[in-house]
Design a protein around this motif. Structure first.
Motif, short mmCIF file in Angstrom:
data_model
loop_
_atom_site.label_atom_id
_atom_site.label_comp_id
_atom_site.label_asym_id
_atom_site.label_seq_id
_atom_site.Cartn_x
_atom_site.Cartn_y
_atom_site.Cartn_z
N LEU A 195 10.32 -23.96 31.15
CA LEU A 195 10.97 -24.61 32.46
C LEU A 195 12.07 -25.77 31.50
CD1 LEU A 195 10.23 -26.38 34.83
CD2 LEU A 195 8.57 -27.75 33.49
N GLN A 196 11.88 -25.96 30.27
CA GLN A 196 12.76 -26.87 29.80
C GLN A 196 13.75 -26.37 29.09
OE1 GLN A 196 9.57 -26.72 28.98
NE2 GLN A 196 8.60 -28.77 29.23
N GLY A 197 13.91 -25.06 28.95
CA GLY A 197 15.09 -24.47 28.22
C GLY A 197 16.49 -24.44 29.15
N GLY A 198 17.55 -24.72 28.34
CA GLY A 198 18.81 -24.90 29.05
C GLY A 198 19.00 -26.43 29.85
N ARG A 199 17.80 -27.33 29.74
CA ARG A 199 17.94 -28.37 30.52
C ARG A 199 18.14 -29.77 29.54
NH1 ARG A 199 13.55 -27.50 35.36
NH2 ARG A 199 14.53 -29.53 35.97
N ASP A 200 18.31 -30.95 29.96
CA ASP A 200 18.39 -32.17 29.27
C ASP A 200 16.94 -32.53 29.13
OD1 ASP A 200 20.96 -32.14 29.19
OD2 ASP A 200 20.98 -33.23 31.12
N VAL A 201 16.50 -32.82 27.86
CA VAL A 201 15.29 -33.06 27.26
C VAL A 201 15.03 -34.27 26.39
CG1 VAL A 201 14.35 -30.63 27.54
CG2 VAL A 201 15.32 -31.52 25.43
N ARG A 202 13.93 -34.73 26.41
CA ARG A 202 13.43 -35.84 25.28
C ARG A 202 12.50 -35.23 24.32
NH1 ARG A 202 11.43 -38.45 28.57
NH2 ARG A 202 13.16 -40.14 29.20
N VAL A 203 12.80 -35.18 23.03
CA VAL A 203 12.03 -34.61 22.07
C VAL A 203 11.40 -35.68 21.26
CG1 VAL A 203 11.87 -33.01 20.39
CG2 VAL A 203 13.38 -32.39 22.09
N ASP A 204 10.07 -35.73 20.99
CA ASP A 204 9.46 -36.58 19.95
C ASP A 204 9.47 -35.79 18.73
OD1 ASP A 204 7.52 -37.91 18.71
OD2 ASP A 204 6.37 -38.65 20.47
N VAL A 205 9.94 -36.09 17.91
CA VAL A 205 10.01 -35.67 16.40
C VAL A 205 9.22 -36.45 15.66
CG1 VAL A 205 11.25 -34.53 14.62
CG2 VAL A 205 12.44 -34.43 17.18
N ALA A 206 8.00 -36.29 15.23
CA ALA A 206 7.04 -37.18 14.36
C ALA A 206 7.47 -38.75 14.86
CB ALA A 206 7.57 -36.84 12.95
N GLU A 208 9.92 -40.12 16.18
CA GLU A 208 11.39 -40.24 16.55
C GLU A 208 11.70 -39.69 17.65
OE1 GLU A 208 15.94 -39.92 14.66
OE2 GLU A 208 14.35 -39.18 13.59
N VAL A 209 12.32 -40.26 18.55
CA VAL A 209 12.98 -39.49 19.69
C VAL A 209 14.37 -39.15 19.82
CG1 VAL A 209 13.34 -39.85 22.38
CG2 VAL A 209 11.13 -40.70 21.27
N LEU A 210 14.52 -37.78 20.07
CA LEU A 210 15.98 -37.17 20.25
C LEU A 210 16.23 -36.81 21.47
CD1 LEU A 210 16.12 -35.13 16.98
CD2 LEU A 210 17.00 -37.39 17.25
N THR A 211 17.28 -36.92 22.13
CA THR A 211 17.90 -36.37 23.50
C THR A 211 19.02 -35.32 23.27
OG1 THR A 211 19.13 -38.36 23.88
CG2 THR A 211 16.93 -38.29 24.61
N GLY A 212 18.96 -34.56 24.13
CA GLY A 212 20.13 -33.56 24.59
C GLY A 212 19.76 -32.52 25.24
N ARG A 213 20.59 -31.51 25.37
CA ARG A 213 20.65 -30.46 25.96
C ARG A 213 19.88 -29.38 25.19
NH1 ARG A 213 22.85 -28.17 30.70
NH2 ARG A 213 22.84 -30.29 31.36
N PHE A 214 18.77 -28.66 25.63
CA PHE A 214 17.75 -27.78 24.92
C PHE A 214 18.64 -26.23 25.02
CE2 PHE A 214 13.35 -25.96 24.61
CZ PHE A 214 13.49 -25.07 23.69
N THR A 215 19.30 -26.02 23.92
CA THR A 215 20.07 -24.72 24.13
C THR A 215 19.65 -23.54 23.59
OG1 THR A 215 21.17 -25.38 22.17
CG2 THR A 215 22.12 -26.45 24.49
N ALA A 216 18.70 -23.68 22.38
CA ALA A 216 18.21 -22.48 21.77
C ALA A 216 17.14 -22.57 21.14
CB ALA A 216 19.28 -22.20 20.83
N LEU A 236 9.81 -26.57 14.46
CA LEU A 236 8.83 -26.64 15.30
C LEU A 236 7.92 -27.47 14.91
CD1 LEU A 236 8.88 -23.18 17.27
CD2 LEU A 236 10.03 -25.36 17.78
N ALA A 237 7.44 -27.21 13.56
CA ALA A 237 6.42 -27.97 12.98
C ALA A 237 6.28 -29.65 13.07
CB ALA A 237 6.39 -27.58 11.48
N HIS A 238 7.66 -30.16 13.23
CA HIS A 238 7.81 -31.47 13.51
C HIS A 238 7.86 -31.95 15.00
CE1 HIS A 238 10.18 -31.18 9.35
NE2 HIS A 238 8.80 -31.32 9.46
N VAL A 239 7.97 -31.01 15.83
CA VAL A 239 7.98 -31.43 17.41
C VAL A 239 6.62 -31.86 17.99
CG1 VAL A 239 8.64 -30.58 19.75
CG2 VAL A 239 10.01 -29.99 17.58
N ARG A 240 6.51 -32.90 18.54
CA ARG A 240 5.26 -33.33 19.18
C ARG A 240 5.19 -33.01 20.61
NH1 ARG A 240 3.92 -39.23 16.24
NH2 ARG A 240 3.42 -38.29 14.27
#
Length: 249
Positions: A195-206, A208-216, A236-240
């Motif tokens: 669902l999130q592939g190729g779209r703008d996302v918010r990623v919780d990384v341990a 810390e929040v990163l935002t951007g387009r999920f491209t690969a 991936l081990a760091h993605v919550r």
């Protein structure tokens, strides 16, 4: 030895039955535990997932690959197995919802839970559990209150539950073996199904929040975000969590 299918009636959860077999030393790689219903199934963050007899499909595969696999690959394989089955039935709107759900629109259809307890480096083992809603026409109020839920029946599919179960077991074994042999194609398929592939996302990384387009998405580098300051790769081990922040183009 050939993997087995071990059948149960109403159990706490198929993951618990598989973990018990590992603890007792009777589990083989590729074994699948199947239940008619669950009283204490677990979802992400420990959420309870129950189903009466004969309405859902609950399977858990035991993986003893002899090595530590790529982070996240078994969960992605489990989700893709469900998507494979759904799309073969004509439910083309089924998608992965990061990291371990299968959804139709905004409604949860299935969940995946991968677990390992007391990991032995000499013989690492995991259980990959899948719960798929098949014949349900209604759901427990507490479950439905947490998010919208659906089933194959509610999506207009009249199917034989045992036939769905057999197809899911075959798909789960195939996807797990494929990702253990070479995770790259499975990660490619997962990205296309997300669902999130190729779209703008918010990623919780341990934390810390990163935002951007999920491209690969790759097994070697993880999740790629296209940001205003360039590309960022997140292991991936760091993605919550990965959550949508906007619509697709």
């Amino acid at each position: 030895m050939r993997p087995r299918t071990i059948r149960h009636g109403l159990v706490d959860s198929t993951n618990e039955r598989a973990l018990k077999a590992l603890h007792e030393g009777t589990a083989q790689h590729g074994d699948v535990h199947v239940a008619e219903g669950q009283t204490s199934g677990r979802g992400r963050l420990g959420r309870r997932w129950e189903s009466p007899l004969g309405e859902g499909t609950f399977v858990t595969l035991i993986a003893r690959p002899g090595r530590i696999p790529v982070a996240g690959c078994l969960t992605l394989a489990g989700g893709l197995a469900v998507v494979d089955v759904c799309r073969a039935l004509g439910l083309t709107r089924a998608e992965l919802d990061w990291p371990n759900d299968v959804v139709v629109g905004d409604a949860k259809l299935a969940g995946v839970l991968t677990e390992s307890r007391g990991l032995d480096p000499a013989d690492p083992a995991w259980v990959v559990g899948v719960g798929l809603n098949v014949a349900q026409r209604s759901f427990d109020d507490a479950l439905a209150a947490s998010r919208r839920v659906t089933s194959l029946a509610l999506e207009g599919l009249t199917v034989d539950r045992l036939a769905v179960e057999a197809a899911l077991i075959d798909a789960l074994r195939a996807r797990v073996e494929a990702t253990l042999a070479d995770p790259t194609p499975v990660f490619d398929d997962a990205f296309r199904a997300l669902l999130q592939g190729g779209r703008d996302v918010r990623v919780d990384v341990a934390g810390e929040v990163l935002t951007g387009r999920f491209t690969a998405l790759t097994p070697q580098r993880g999740l790629c975000l296209a940001r205003v300051d360039g590309r960022a790769w997140v292991p991936l081990a760091h993605v919550r969590s990965v959550e949508l922040t906007g619509p697709a183009d």
